[in-house]
Motif scaffolding. Structure first.
Motif, PDB file in Angstrom:
ATOM      1  N   SER A 235      53.413   1.182  36.250  1.00 58.10           N
ATOM      2  CA  SER A 235      53.773   2.598  36.179  1.00 58.10           C
ATOM      3  C   SER A 235      53.715   3.102  34.740  1.00 58.10           C
ATOM      4  O   SER A 235      53.243   4.210  34.479  1.00 58.10           O
ATOM      5  CB  SER A 235      55.174   2.819  36.758  1.00 58.10           C
ATOM      6  OG  SER A 235      55.190   2.580  38.152  1.00 58.10           O
ATOM      7  N   THR A 236      54.189   2.296  33.813  1.00 56.34           N
ATOM      8  CA  THR A 236      54.126   2.684  32.401  1.00 56.34           C
ATOM      9  C   THR A 236      52.686   2.946  31.982  1.00 56.34           C
ATOM     10  O   THR A 236      52.389   3.940  31.308  1.00 56.34           O
ATOM     11  CB  THR A 236      54.733   1.596  31.514  1.00 56.34           C
ATOM     12  OG1 THR A 236      56.124   1.460  31.826  1.00 56.34           O
ATOM     13  CG2 THR A 236      54.581   1.943  30.042  1.00 56.34           C
ATOM     14  N   LEU A 237      51.779   2.062  32.371  1.00 55.91           N
ATOM     15  CA  LEU A 237      50.368   2.245  32.027  1.00 55.91           C
ATOM     16  C   LEU A 237      49.830   3.552  32.601  1.00 55.91           C
ATOM     17  O   LEU A 237      49.128   4.306  31.916  1.00 55.91           O
ATOM     18  CB  LEU A 237      49.549   1.058  32.531  1.00 55.91           C
ATOM     19  CG  LEU A 237      48.044   1.114  32.235  1.00 55.91           C
ATOM     20  CD1 LEU A 237      47.786   1.160  30.735  1.00 55.91           C
ATOM     21  CD2 LEU A 237      47.334  -0.080  32.865  1.00 55.91           C
ATOM     22  N   ARG A 238      50.171   3.856  33.840  1.00 52.39           N
ATOM     23  CA  ARG A 238      49.732   5.103  34.473  1.00 52.39           C
ATOM     24  C   ARG A 238      50.269   6.316  33.705  1.00 52.39           C
ATOM     25  O   ARG A 238      49.561   7.310  33.501  1.00 52.39           O
ATOM     26  CB  ARG A 238      50.206   5.167  35.926  1.00 52.39           C
ATOM     27  CG  ARG A 238      49.497   4.205  36.869  1.00 52.39           C
ATOM     28  CD  ARG A 238      50.152   4.245  38.246  1.00 52.39           C
ATOM     29  NE  ARG A 238      50.090   5.570  38.824  1.00 52.39           N
ATOM     30  CZ  ARG A 238      49.123   6.007  39.636  1.00 52.39           C
ATOM     31  NH1 ARG A 238      48.127   5.198  39.946  1.00 52.39           N
ATOM     32  NH2 ARG A 238      49.147   7.222  40.139  1.00 52.39           N
ATOM     33  N   ILE A 239      51.519   6.233  33.282  1.00 53.15           N
ATOM     34  CA  ILE A 239      52.133   7.342  32.550  1.00 53.15           C
ATOM     35  C   ILE A 239      51.439   7.556  31.212  1.00 53.15           C
ATOM     36  O   ILE A 239      51.187   8.700  30.799  1.00 53.15           O
ATOM     37  CB  ILE A 239      53.638   7.069  32.352  1.00 53.15           C
ATOM     38  CG1 ILE A 239      54.365   7.093  33.706  1.00 53.15           C
ATOM     39  CG2 ILE A 239      54.262   8.089  31.402  1.00 53.15           C
ATOM     40  CD1 ILE A 239      55.780   6.543  33.648  1.00 53.15           C
ATOM     41  N   LEU A 240      51.106   6.467  30.518  1.00 51.15           N
ATOM     42  CA  LEU A 240      50.445   6.584  29.221  1.00 51.15           C
ATOM     43  C   LEU A 240      49.028   7.139  29.362  1.00 51.15           C
ATOM     44  O   LEU A 240      48.561   7.893  28.501  1.00 51.15           O
ATOM     45  CB  LEU A 240      50.425   5.231  28.512  1.00 51.15           C
ATOM     46  CG  LEU A 240      51.794   4.633  28.178  1.00 51.15           C
ATOM     47  CD1 LEU A 240      51.642   3.351  27.385  1.00 51.15           C
ATOM     48  CD2 LEU A 240      52.654   5.622  27.410  1.00 51.15           C
ATOM     49  N   VAL A 241      48.360   6.782  30.442  1.00 50.06           N
ATOM     50  CA  VAL A 241      47.037   7.358  30.703  1.00 50.06           C
ATOM     51  C   VAL A 241      47.155   8.867  30.941  1.00 50.06           C
ATOM     52  O   VAL A 241      46.347   9.663  30.447  1.00 50.06           O
ATOM     53  CB  VAL A 241      46.363   6.669  31.908  1.00 50.06           C
ATOM     54  CG1 VAL A 241      45.098   7.421  32.330  1.00 50.06           C
ATOM     55  CG2 VAL A 241      46.023   5.220  31.568  1.00 50.06           C
ATOM     56  N   LYS A 242      48.183   9.266  31.681  1.00 53.02           N
ATOM     57  CA  LYS A 242      48.433  10.699  31.877  1.00 53.02           C
ATOM     58  C   LYS A 242      48.649  11.403  30.541  1.00 53.02           C
ATOM     59  O   LYS A 242      48.118  12.485  30.297  1.00 53.02           O
ATOM     60  CB  LYS A 242      49.677  10.917  32.749  1.00 53.02           C
ATOM     61  CG  LYS A 242      49.517  10.643  34.223  1.00 53.02           C
ATOM     62  CD  LYS A 242      50.810  11.094  34.911  1.00 53.02           C
ATOM     63  CE  LYS A 242      50.846  10.765  36.363  1.00 53.02           C
ATOM     64  NZ  LYS A 242      52.048  11.309  37.017  1.00 53.02           N
ATOM     65  N   ALA A 243      49.449  10.785  29.675  1.00 51.83           N
ATOM     66  CA  ALA A 243      49.736  11.378  28.368  1.00 51.83           C
ATOM     67  C   ALA A 243      48.459  11.530  27.551  1.00 51.83           C
ATOM     68  O   ALA A 243      48.269  12.545  26.858  1.00 51.83           O
ATOM     69  CB  ALA A 243      50.750  10.524  27.618  1.00 51.83           C
ATOM     70  N   TYR A 244      47.589  10.545  27.636  1.00 53.78           N
ATOM     71  CA  TYR A 244      46.300  10.620  26.933  1.00 53.78           C
ATOM     72  C   TYR A 244      45.540  11.879  27.332  1.00 53.78           C
ATOM     73  O   TYR A 244      44.977  12.589  26.492  1.00 53.78           O
ATOM     74  CB  TYR A 244      45.481   9.371  27.240  1.00 53.78           C
ATOM     75  CG  TYR A 244      44.031   9.455  26.813  1.00 53.78           C
ATOM     76  CD1 TYR A 244      43.679   9.322  25.471  1.00 53.78           C
ATOM     77  CD2 TYR A 244      43.032   9.677  27.758  1.00 53.78           C
ATOM     78  CE1 TYR A 244      42.350   9.395  25.084  1.00 53.78           C
ATOM     79  CE2 TYR A 244      41.702   9.748  27.381  1.00 53.78           C
ATOM     80  CZ  TYR A 244      41.364   9.612  26.044  1.00 53.78           C
ATOM     81  OH  TYR A 244      40.048   9.706  25.654  1.00 53.78           O
ATOM     82  N   HIS A 245      45.543  12.176  28.617  1.00 57.28           N
ATOM     83  CA  HIS A 245      44.812  13.355  29.106  1.00 57.28           C
ATOM     84  C   HIS A 245      45.556  14.653  28.810  1.00 57.28           C
ATOM     85  O   HIS A 245      44.933  15.720  28.734  1.00 57.28           O
ATOM     86  CB  HIS A 245      44.535  13.220  30.599  1.00 57.28           C
ATOM     87  CG  HIS A 245      43.545  12.143  30.935  1.00 57.28           C
ATOM     88  ND1 HIS A 245      42.213  12.226  30.611  1.00 57.28           N
ATOM     89  CD2 HIS A 245      43.705  10.944  31.562  1.00 57.28           C
ATOM     90  CE1 HIS A 245      41.577  11.140  31.016  1.00 57.28           C
ATOM     91  NE2 HIS A 245      42.461  10.346  31.600  1.00 57.28           N
ATOM     92  N   LEU A 246      46.866  14.579  28.638  1.00 52.21           N
ATOM     93  CA  LEU A 246      47.649  15.779  28.319  1.00 52.21           C
ATOM     94  C   LEU A 246      47.598  16.125  26.835  1.00 52.21           C
ATOM     95  O   LEU A 246      47.800  17.284  26.455  1.00 52.21           O
ATOM     96  CB  LEU A 246      49.108  15.588  28.740  1.00 52.21           C
ATOM     97  CG  LEU A 246      49.410  15.625  30.237  1.00 52.21           C
ATOM     98  CD1 LEU A 246      50.870  15.244  30.491  1.00 52.21           C
ATOM     99  CD2 LEU A 246      49.131  17.003  30.830  1.00 52.21           C
ATOM    100  N   ASN A 247      47.347  15.132  25.985  1.00 51.61           N
ATOM    101  CA  ASN A 247      47.337  15.362  24.545  1.00 51.61           C
ATOM    102  C   ASN A 247      46.300  16.409  24.141  1.00 51.61           C
ATOM    103  O   ASN A 247      45.216  16.492  24.730  1.00 51.61           O
ATOM    104  CB  ASN A 247      47.045  14.058  23.798  1.00 51.61           C
ATOM    105  CG  ASN A 247      48.258  13.153  23.710  1.00 51.61           C
ATOM    106  OD1 ASN A 247      49.365  13.535  24.098  1.00 51.61           O
ATOM    107  ND2 ASN A 247      48.057  11.947  23.212  1.00 51.61           N
TER     108      ASN A 247
END
Length: 291
Positions: A235-247
């Motif tokens: 789940s942490t990995l999924r969240i960080l991938v989301k953050a990458y796209h939100l940046n």
């Protein structure tokens, strides 16, 4: 009640028989006069359901439901949040406590805030042990969290975040389509997605008490060869991938690199090397954005 908008407190229980009554009492003993309390038990295998049912007998206005199978926090919360009628929502674990003026302070902050796009207010809290004894304050003057646009702070973990003392507008939850039910835990993802589009306001007063227990969620991230730990770190990995796209900026990508380095330690400690490889690939992508 025009000056006292309805606040929905969603209390989730899973094997919390020793603490749930104290948590529920902390809600009904608030100084704020307009509260809706919704309780759900996520298929506990201790005596939690019987304890809650016995408590609800004296509080028939309170909504209580119990899952026939364990659904996890995100799905269970979403079920109740969609039923909630309040303008504001609090997510309360059944082993944590609200101090008596918590909701009053939160609503007043929403009503008097200088921030025009305010989505969440959150305050300081204390950590307590299994017996309710004081351990420490969550925030101190050295790591005082921010208000306003806190996206970079959340992504970069420059100041630790705890959602126990937070209140969110239901309209914000609706816009975000509630918790991501594919995740094993919810708070980091919610804070990142909310802070991308909404402002936050920090209240320096103590609003809640977070109970630190031996089998708390945070203790599971580092356990080797553990299925729950794997789901949490996935789940942490999924969240960080989301953050990458939100940046949107290099500074935000730089902040994300700090978060990635922090999470690498957990993946290594739990020996989740496939996840670590994927995290390293994400780090490369983020570094390329900084060139």
């Amino acid at each position: 009640m025009q000056n006292f908008p309805l606040v929905s407190v969603i209390c989730l229980s899973y094997n919390h028989e020793a603490y749930v009554v104290e948590a529920l009492n902390s809600v009904i003993n608030q100084t704020y006069p307009n509260i809706e309390l919704l309780i759900a038990d996520d298929c506990s295998d201790d005596n939690s359901i019987e304890v809650i049912k016995d408590w609800v007998k004296n509080h028939p206005e309170v909504h209580f439901s119990s899952n026939e199978k364990n659904l996890g926090n995100t799905k269970t919360f979403n079920q109740l949040a969609k039923k909630a009628k309040g303008e504001f929502i609090i997510d309360l674990a059944a082993d944590d406590l609200l101090v008596p003026n918590c909701i009053e302070k939160q609503v007043t902050t929403f009503q008097n805030s200088k921030y025009k796009n305010l989505g969440i207010v959150y305050g300081n809290l204390i950590e307590i042990d299994e017996n309710g004894n004081f351990l420490n304050n969550y925030y101190n003057e050295e790591d005082r969290p921010e208000s306003g646009d806190i996206y970079r702070m959340v992504v970069g973990r420059t100041t630790k975040i705890c959602s126990v003392s937070s209140m969110i507008k239901k309209s914000v939850l609706e816009k975000l389509e509630y918790y991501d039910e594919d995740l094993a835990y919810e708070d980091l993802d919610l804070w990142i997605r909310t802070s991308r589009d909404f402002e936050f306001e920090y209240i320096s007063e103590i609003l809640a008490k977070k109970r630190i227990v031996s089998d708390s969620l945070s203790s599971h991230f580092l356990i080797e060869n553990n299925l729950r730990a794997k789901k949490l770190n996935e789940s942490t990995l999924r969240i960080l991938v989301k953050a990458y796209h939100l940046n949107k900026t290099k500074d935000e990508h730089k902040a994300l690199l700090g978060r990635i380095r922090f999470e690498m330690y957990k993946f290594i400690k739990a020996k989740h090397f496939k996840l670590l490889f994927k995290l390293l690939l994400l780090e490369i992508k983020v570094r390329l954005k900084n060139i």
